[in-house]
Design an enzyme around this catalytic site. Structure first.
Site, PDB file in Angstrom:
ATOM      1  CD  GLU A  65     -50.237   8.137 -96.247  1.00  0.00           C
ATOM      2  OE1 GLU A  65     -49.789   8.527 -95.161  1.00  0.00           O
ATOM      3  OE2 GLU A  65     -51.271   8.623 -96.777  1.00  0.00           O
ATOM      4  CG  HIS A  66     -52.425   4.254 -95.851  1.00  0.00           C
ATOM      5  ND1 HIS A  66     -52.755   5.589 -95.963  1.00  0.00           N
ATOM      6  CD2 HIS A  66     -51.761   4.107 -94.683  1.00  0.00           C
ATOM      7  CE1 HIS A  66     -52.319   6.232 -94.889  1.00  0.00           C
ATOM      8  NE2 HIS A  66     -51.702   5.368 -94.103  1.00  0.00           N
ATOM      9  CE1 TYR A 107     -46.098  22.135 -85.464  1.00  0.00           C
ATOM     10  CE2 TYR A 107     -46.905  21.052 -87.462  1.00  0.00           C
ATOM     11  CZ  TYR A 107     -47.054  22.000 -86.455  1.00  0.00           C
ATOM     12  OH  TYR A 107     -48.172  22.794 -86.433  1.00  0.00           O
ATOM     13  CD  GLN A 162     -56.594   6.507 -94.169  1.00  0.00           C
ATOM     14  OE1 GLN A 162     -55.659   7.295 -94.140  1.00  0.00           O
ATOM     15  NE2 GLN A 162     -56.998   5.854 -93.088  1.00  0.00           N
ATOM     16  CD  GLU A 194     -10.988   9.214-110.628  1.00  0.00           C
ATOM     17  OE1 GLU A 194     -10.744   9.909-109.622  1.00  0.00           O
ATOM     18  OE2 GLU A 194     -11.972   8.458-110.711  1.00  0.00           O
ATOM     19  CG  HIS A 222      -6.422  11.818-104.897  1.00  0.00           C
ATOM     20  ND1 HIS A 222      -6.423  13.149-105.233  1.00  0.00           N
ATOM     21  CD2 HIS A 222      -7.659  11.546-104.380  1.00  0.00           C
ATOM     22  CE1 HIS A 222      -7.602  13.675-104.936  1.00  0.00           C
ATOM     23  NE2 HIS A 222      -8.373  12.711-104.416  1.00  0.00           N
ATOM     24  CG  ASP A 256     -54.306   5.364 -89.793  1.00  0.00           C
ATOM     25  OD1 ASP A 256     -53.265   5.446 -90.476  1.00  0.00           O
ATOM     26  OD2 ASP A 256     -55.429   5.669 -90.230  1.00  0.00           O
ATOM     27  CG  HIS A 269     -56.624  11.514 -92.165  1.00  0.00           C
ATOM     28  ND1 HIS A 269     -55.913  11.803 -91.023  1.00  0.00           N
ATOM     29  CD2 HIS A 269     -56.620  10.164 -92.263  1.00  0.00           C
ATOM     30  CE1 HIS A 269     -55.508  10.685 -90.461  1.00  0.00           C
ATOM     31  NE2 HIS A 269     -55.925   9.666 -91.191  1.00  0.00           N
TER      32      HIS A 269
END
Length: 450
Positions: free
Chosen positions: A341-342, A131, A272, A429, A434, A375, A275
């Protein structure tokens, strides 16, 4: 324009002091948006493209007959793309592809014992949905960042969606379509936000009836950025499909000392903030002189930008600020707690400080490695964890599109050799069946497998 937070004299060892709680960060409540988008997902799940066309009319003001974008529309967008912009995208693709190919790992086979091997196979997802927002800014660069690693990983089917634009006759932004054409992505839909996420997760039929043609097949994994409603939709479909992350507004932190150029630092904070009004711009420094100079540069540079209102709102917001610290050691602790993030490092011996950072989506070293480079054209990926998630998550890469599968191959002798251990653990167990599943292969004997 930007507030100050003074942490001088306060150390992380101080009782009740948590740097994560005192550094700037705006709330990003995905859960609050979940209930708002749930009806949209249910609607698209049951009515497919009919619902998506209604949402295009209601939200985007366009009347669509078909949400699938014709291949010729993408080819036309590429023909009309400015040659300089095309060259820039081609170089961005080349650099990211080179890095992605270097990241591509191979299967590994371990001979655990004679006759017993475990192989880790790396298997790409069969089908991925990407997306790309087209609202505040048409993020065509995100097409590159999401699609190239998927192609390198070996994903065989990539579908892409972006919101229809009234200005372009109901098609997604032409730059987004042009980049799709550059990358050979020919399955593109004019669908926005939560509706697009639902289409990827559940698939979508062309009409409402169960016998109508399938327009979009469901995917295995969804990637790509978006507003909080898009993020909430991804949270709702997680488990039905894989998702890359729940990314919030972009953020930059800069660790700087008095060797930093205040003009560069201010420009990077602004870049930034451009944005989104919720974008975060944070400077961490022990230098009051630098902080004052950067604040003056912001006052000078912001009025000269195109998006003054958006930038000003972001810089004045609670998510942005100048954090004063005693020294770079404390500054390092603060940016590690922030987990940006950066993260840019503008200090003397920047590479040494960068090497000590534990938590960041991506680290940009020195004055000639601004976030803007990452970027678009560094070769790194700009799809990165936000909201402090860099303390446990990584950015998008080839690995994001691969799943690891262990292939276990033991012969009779190798199984016989380890059988008693399997039986012992099964009994411990209280899962005796098993152990029996091993014992039955060797028939009667003193211990069933000797």
């Amino acid at each position: 324009m930007i507030r100050r937070i003074d942490l001088r004299g306060r150390r992380a060892s101080e009782p009740a002091l948590d740097y994560r709680a005192v550094v700037p960060r705006a709330p990003f409540d995905v859960e609050a948006a979940v209930d708002a988008v749930r009806p949209t997902l249910d609607d698209v799940r049951h009515r497919g493209a009919v619902a998506l066309r209604e949402y295009a009319s209601r939200w985007d003001g366009v009347e669509l007959t078909d949400i699938r974008v014709p291949v010729e529309a993408m080819a036309r967008a590429l023909r009309k793309l400015d040659p300089d912009v095309r060259a820039a995208f081609e170089e961005s693709i080349r650099r990211l592809r080179a890095v992605s190919e270097a990241e591509l790992e191979t299967d590994t086979e371990v001979r655990v014992v004679p006759g017993g091997t475990v192989t880790q196979r790396l298997v790409p997802y069969r089908r991925v949905g990407v997306y790309i927002p087209g609202g505040v800014a048409p993020l065509a660069s995100s097409v590159v960042m999401n699609v190239v690693p998927a192609q390198v990983a070996g994903v065989e089917s990539i579908a892409l969606a972006s919101s229809p634009q009234k200005e372009y006759g109901g098609l997604p932004h032409p730059t987004i379509l042009a980049v799709c054409a550059l990358l050979g992505v020919d399955e593109v839909y004019a669908a926005g936000g939560a509706g697009a996420i639902a289409m990827f997760a559940y698939g979508a039929r062309a009409g409402e009836g169960p016998d109508t043609e399938v327009l979009c097949q469901p995917v295995d994994f969804v990637a790509g950025p978006g507003r909080i409603t898009t993020v909430a939709a991804k949270r709702l479909v997680k488990g039905i499909v894989g998702i890359d992350s729940e990314a919030g507004p972009t953020e930059i932190a800069i660790l700087a000392d008095d060797t930093a150029d205040p003009g560069y630092v201010a420009a990077d904070l602004i870049s930034q903030a451009e944005h989104d009004p919720m974008a975060a711009s944070v400077l961490v420094t022990p230098s009051v002189a630098l902080a004052t100079a950067v604040e003056a540069e912001l006052e000078r540079q912001v009025p000269a930008t195109k998006h003054v209102q958006r930038i000003g709102e972001a810089l004045r917001g609670e998510q942005s600020g100048v954090v004063l610290v005693d020294d770079l050691e404390q500054g390092l602790a603060v940016v590690d707690a922030y987990a940006a993030e950066h993260l840019e490092i503008h200090t003397a011996d920047a590479a040494r400080w960068a090497a000590r950072v534990r938590n960041a989506g991506a680290i940009f070293v020195g004055p000639w490695s601004p976030v803007s480079l990452g970027d678009y054209a560094a070769g790194s990926n700009h799809v990165l964890p936000t909201g402090g998630c860099a303390c446990h998550s990584s950015g998008l890469s080839v690995r994001s599109y691969l799943k690891a599968v262990h292939v276990v191959d033991y012969d009779q002798a190798a199984l016989r050799d380890v059988a008693k251990h399997v039986v012992a653990l099964a009994e411990a167990e209280d899962l005796p069946a098993h152990g029996q599943a091993v014992q039955v292969r060797f028939g009667p004997g003193t211990d069933g497998y000797a």
